[in-house]
Motif scaffolding. Structure first.
Motif, short mmCIF file in Angstrom:
data_model
loop_
_atom_site.label_atom_id
_atom_site.label_comp_id
_atom_site.label_asym_id
_atom_site.label_seq_id
_atom_site.Cartn_x
_atom_site.Cartn_y
_atom_site.Cartn_z
N GLU A 121 59.03 31.80 46.90
CA GLU A 121 57.65 31.57 47.33
C GLU A 121 57.52 30.24 48.08
O GLU A 121 56.80 30.15 49.09
CB GLU A 121 56.70 31.59 46.13
N GLU A 122 58.22 29.22 47.60
CA GLU A 122 58.17 27.92 48.28
C GLU A 122 58.69 28.02 49.71
O GLU A 122 58.13 27.41 50.63
CB GLU A 122 58.98 26.89 47.48
N VAL A 123 59.75 28.80 49.89
CA VAL A 123 60.28 29.00 51.24
C VAL A 123 59.31 29.82 52.08
O VAL A 123 59.04 29.50 53.25
CB VAL A 123 61.66 29.70 51.17
N MET A 124 58.75 30.87 51.48
CA MET A 124 57.87 31.77 52.21
C MET A 124 56.64 31.05 52.76
O MET A 124 56.27 31.23 53.93
CB MET A 124 57.44 32.93 51.31
N VAL A 125 55.99 30.22 51.93
CA VAL A 125 54.75 29.58 52.38
C VAL A 125 55.00 28.54 53.47
O VAL A 125 54.08 28.16 54.19
CB VAL A 125 54.00 28.93 51.19
N LYS A 126 56.25 28.09 53.62
CA LYS A 126 56.57 27.14 54.69
C LYS A 126 56.66 27.83 56.05
O LYS A 126 56.40 27.21 57.08
CB LYS A 126 57.90 26.44 54.39
N HIS A 127 57.04 29.11 56.04
CA HIS A 127 57.36 29.77 57.30
C HIS A 127 56.54 31.02 57.59
O HIS A 127 56.52 31.48 58.74
CB HIS A 127 58.85 30.15 57.32
N PHE A 128 55.86 31.59 56.59
CA PHE A 128 55.11 32.83 56.76
C PHE A 128 53.75 32.70 56.07
O PHE A 128 53.53 31.76 55.29
CB PHE A 128 55.88 34.02 56.15
N PRO A 129 52.83 33.63 56.36
CA PRO A 129 51.56 33.62 55.62
C PRO A 129 51.82 33.69 54.12
O PRO A 129 52.63 34.49 53.65
CB PRO A 129 50.85 34.87 56.13
N ALA A 130 51.10 32.85 53.36
CA ALA A 130 51.36 32.73 51.92
C ALA A 130 51.08 34.03 51.18
O ALA A 130 51.63 34.26 50.11
CB ALA A 130 50.51 31.60 51.33
N GLY A 131 50.24 34.89 51.75
CA GLY A 131 49.91 36.14 51.08
C GLY A 131 50.78 37.30 51.47
O GLY A 131 50.45 38.46 51.17
N SER A 132 51.89 37.06 52.11
CA SER A 132 52.79 38.15 52.51
C SER A 132 53.23 38.94 51.29
O SER A 132 53.62 38.39 50.26
CB SER A 132 54.03 37.58 53.21
N GLY A 133 53.15 40.25 51.41
CA GLY A 133 53.57 41.11 50.30
C GLY A 133 52.49 41.34 49.27
O GLY A 133 52.68 42.15 48.36
N ALA A 134 51.38 40.65 49.36
CA ALA A 134 50.27 40.83 48.42
C ALA A 134 48.97 40.94 49.20
O ALA A 134 48.12 40.04 49.19
CB ALA A 134 50.20 39.66 47.44
N PRO A 135 48.78 42.02 49.95
CA PRO A 135 47.65 42.11 50.87
C PRO A 135 46.31 42.27 50.18
O PRO A 135 46.22 42.74 49.04
CB PRO A 135 47.97 43.37 51.69
N VAL A 136 45.26 41.87 50.90
CA VAL A 136 43.90 42.21 50.50
C VAL A 136 43.69 43.68 50.83
O VAL A 136 44.09 44.16 51.90
CB VAL A 136 42.88 41.34 51.27
N GLN A 137 43.08 44.43 49.92
CA GLN A 137 42.87 45.86 50.11
C GLN A 137 41.37 46.16 50.14
O GLN A 137 40.63 45.68 49.29
CB GLN A 137 43.53 46.66 48.98
N VAL A 138 40.96 46.95 51.10
CA VAL A 138 39.54 47.30 51.23
C VAL A 138 39.42 48.81 51.42
O VAL A 138 40.15 49.40 52.23
CB VAL A 138 38.87 46.57 52.42
N VAL A 139 38.52 49.43 50.67
CA VAL A 139 38.18 50.84 50.84
C VAL A 139 36.70 50.91 51.18
O VAL A 139 35.86 50.30 50.50
CB VAL A 139 38.48 51.66 49.56
N ALA A 140 36.37 51.63 52.26
CA ALA A 140 34.98 51.69 52.73
C ALA A 140 34.68 53.06 53.33
O ALA A 140 35.59 53.87 53.56
CB ALA A 140 34.74 50.60 53.78
N ASN A 141 33.40 53.30 53.60
CA ASN A 141 32.99 54.56 54.24
C ASN A 141 33.53 54.61 55.67
O ASN A 141 33.45 53.62 56.41
CB ASN A 141 31.47 54.68 54.25
#
Length: 718
Positions: free
Chosen positions: A422-442
């Motif tokens: 995670e320490e490597v990931m947040v230095k080079h990629f979006p910190a939320g990679s692999g854990a997306p926000v999910q939305v369900v709508a009409n």
């Protein structure tokens, strides 16, 4: 023989004792194979802990129509320490992706092993050219954490070998899940051995007998097997949620509380052996005299645990019946199996200090008798001083950090690969990679929802996934902050406000960050609901047991003061000794329930004996007799319970370590200071007024010294 004596003589009758042992042998034989399956029934995924009405729970259910909900993304990151990625590195990452995509697993002994990878995305180079990222979606299926542990270990063997200086790490939800799984795997047996060793050591010191410790240990082990079997059946057939933390805490609670009840009964049995020549009679009297206090103590703990059923959080709610079952089965074992085994074995079990008929009871001239003598002349000064010191310790509460506990800060020792990744990931990629926000709508408002979500600062790559189903659409977006951080939670709240504001969309927002946020919110709500209910239940039990109003109010006040002091000291230790980043939001509630329920346990041990002696000798004299008779067993019981909870510190998880330390310290504080000094001083200062409004508050009884009668409603010497 009255009805009470007839009932108490059943476990220790000359013939019935053998029936009791035979019944427990049958229970143990039936329970043993079921208890071994409890690990298989655990649900350790955070989404399983959520209340049904939480927004993230609704998204989990709605998202099943669009994406598999039994998959966990493993984020593989590659980097060279400060150097750019080479073409050879890209080639290795691409080759690794193919190998990972072909991975199979055998989590449940299936033959042939099944595919465990749903899909692989990448490798994707970072914008700064210094890292690569591959996302591997792991199909956990019904195995959950049971699969993630070995699967992630296999992933790391692939990505961490043959890199010629290229470092590879596996993080993300699957990476952390695998590390958590590996921490818990096999630890139940280790914890059982550590806890048993602590109990054996304390029992050896307490009884100074090389044999006696075996009997309560056998009973505790039988109780643990019985409770685990019953919990497994409820988890499989009645929807009871059990996680790894609850299973570990169950072990230490059954060992600690069960041994406490054994200590109290054995102490009273040893007293009665000096008064009765026949051991069967001695045990029947001991059960008749100590049984009500033990039942009241166990019932108080069990009912306090059941108060957790009103919690919104499933992991907290399920803790109630799990712990209540453990206490109830432990109580049953100590009131049936323990007395049967003790009378079968006879007095020789106490060797080399056997309690002979007619010999003097050592507690009459022991350490706690001397402590009572020191408190008596200065009772008011003693309880005021003690209360002030405890209040001062409670000020440490202001430093207790319970906002949230990030996954990277959840390990108390070592640094797992998922944290490094995670320490490597947040230095080079979006910190939320692999854990997306999910939305369900009409579906009719799909574009408006996508624009609203994409317009939230630090939410990127908002894209629809799949086609509309039943008039609903599904989106995913990436956070630019860690999903388990305060910044990530703030983004989730802003994103929810944004999508909720779209007219006619009926949008719901979930994902890993939202799940954690909803869990934290539910934990805070539960504290405000559960704590008052627990206090009311304990007050009611004490009022019925002691037939008083004033005594229960004062006793609950001492327990709450002890809890606050324990939490204050714990906060100082966590911040300045252990250097922990914080505590889980549910930590104060769990600590409160354990400390207040178990603290009331010791109140009952002491005050039922004081109440019994007050009827014969008056409250002040009864307070001294009660302290001398129970002081030793209460402190021994406290040492056992503290030792068993301290054993949780051997698990390298911050939450469990913090809970173990806080409860262990609080129990020691409660037994050595609050119960034995503060409560005794209150008894001596208030005298018979302690029992207001019962008739005992107005009785004229013997003096403090046991001499001529005097009116105990007069003030005692200060």
């Amino acid at each position: 023989m009255d009805e009470g004596n007839r009932i108490s003589s059943i476990p220790c009758g000359r013939r019935s004792k053998w029936v009791v042992v035979a019944l427990w042998l049958v229970i143990f034989a039936a329970a043993f194979p079921l208890a071994a399956k409890l690990t298989d029934a655990q649900e350790n995924e955070a989404s399983a802990w959520l209340p049904g009405d939480a927004e993230s729970t609704q998204v989990v259910e709605l998202a099943e129509k669009f994406v598999p909900t039994d998959t966990f993304p493993a984020v593989v990151v590659y980097h060279r320490d400060g150097a750019p990625i080479t073409q050879a590195d890209k080639d290795k990452a691409a080759a690794d992706a193919k190998r990972l995509d072909a991975m199979t697993g055998d989590p449940s002994g299936s033959d042939p092993p099944r595919d465990i990878v749903q899909s692989v995305q990448g490798p994707t180079p970072a914008k700064d050219g210094q890292a690569l990222q591959t996302i591997v979606n792991v199909k956990a299926g019904d195995e959950g954490w049971e699969l993630l542990g070995p699967a992630v270990k296999d992933f790391r063997e692939v990505v961490q070998n043959g890199g010629n200086g290229l470092e590879g790490h596996v993080t993300g939800p699957a990476g952390y899940g695998g590390d958590f799984s590996n921490v818990f795997s096999g630890f139940d047996a280790t914890l059982l051995l550590i806890t048993a060793a602590i109990v054996i050591a304390i029992l050896l010191i307490t009884y100074r007998s090389p044999i006696l410790w075996l009997v309560p240990l056998i009973c505790v082990f039988a109780a643990l097997q019985g409770s685990q079997a019953l919990i497994y059946l409820l988890a499989e057939n009645a929807g009871l949620t059990v996680n790894g933390q609850a299973a570990f805490i169950l072990t230490v609670l059954v060992f600690g509380a069960g041994t406490d009840y054994a200590l109290l009964l054995i102490a009273r049995y040893r007293e009665e052996l000096r008064r009765h020549e026949d051991r069967h009679t001695a045990m029947a009297v001991a059960l008749h005299r100590a049984g009500p206090a033990i039942i009241a103590s166990g019932s108080t703990v069990a009912l306090s645990m059941l108060c957790l059923l009103v919690a919104a959080l499933n992991s907290t709610k399920s803790m109630g019946p799990v712990m209540a079952i453990g206490v109830a089965v432990g109580l049953a074992a100590m009131l049936t199996l323990l007395p049967a085994l003790l009378v079968i074995c006879g007095r020789w079990m106490f060797w080399p200090v056997k309690p002979h008929f007619g010999s003097q009871e050592p507690s009459e001239r022991g350490m706690w008798a001397r402590v009572g003598g020191l408190i008596a002349p200065r009772a008011r000064v003693t309880w005021i001083t003690t209360a002030v010191v405890l209040g001062a310790l409670a000020f440490g509460l202001f430093g207790l950090k319970v906002d949230y506990l990030a996954q990277k800060d959840s390990f108390s020792s070592g640094k797992p690969d998922s944290v490094t990744g995670e320490e490597v990931m947040v230095k080079h990629f979006p910190a939320g990679s692999g854990a997306p926000v999910q939305v369900v709508a009409n579906a009719a408002q799909a574009q408006a929802v996508q624009r609203a979500l994409g317009g939230v600062p630090k939410v990127t790559d908002v894209t629809p996934v799949g086609k509309a189903v039943d008039g609903r659409v599904y989106f995913e977006g990436t956070l630019n902050e860690p999903p388990d951080s305060k910044a990530g939670f703030d983004i989730v709240e802003r994103a929810r406000d944004a999508v909720h504001a779209v007219p006619g969309a009926d949008a719901k927002l979930g994902g890993a960050a939202a799940v954690t946020l909803d869990i934290n919110d539910a934990s805070r709500r539960d504290q405000g609901v559960v704590i008052p209910i627990v206090l009311v239940v304990i007050l009611a039990i004490l009022a019925v047991l002691l037939r008083s109003i004033l005594a229960p109010l004062l006793l609950v006040a001492t327990v709450v003061l002890s809890f606050a002091a324990a939490l204050g000291v714990s906060a100082l230790v966590f911040n300045h000794v252990f250097d922990f980043a914080g505590a889980d939001p549910s930590f104060p509630l769990w600590t409160f329930v354990f400390l207040v329920a178990l603290g009331t346990d010791y109140n009952i041990f002491l005050m039922t004996r004081v109440h019994e002696e007050a009827k014969r000798h008056g409250t002040r004299r009864g307070a001294l007799i009660g302290l001398s008779a129970t002081g030793g067993v209460i402190t021994s019981a406290g040492a056992v319970l503290a030792g068993t909870f301290a054993a949780l510190g051997s698990l390298p998880m911050v939450f469990v370590t913090e809970l173990g330390f806080a409860v262990a310290f609080g129990v020691l504080l409660d037994t050595f200071i609050v119960r034995s000094v503060l409560v005794t001083a209150l008894n001596l200062d208030l005298g018979p007024r302690m029992w207001w409004p019962s008739a005992l508050a107005h009785e004229k009884t013997g003096s403090l010294s046991g001499g001529a009668a005097k009116d105990e409603t007069e003030p005692a010497s200060r």
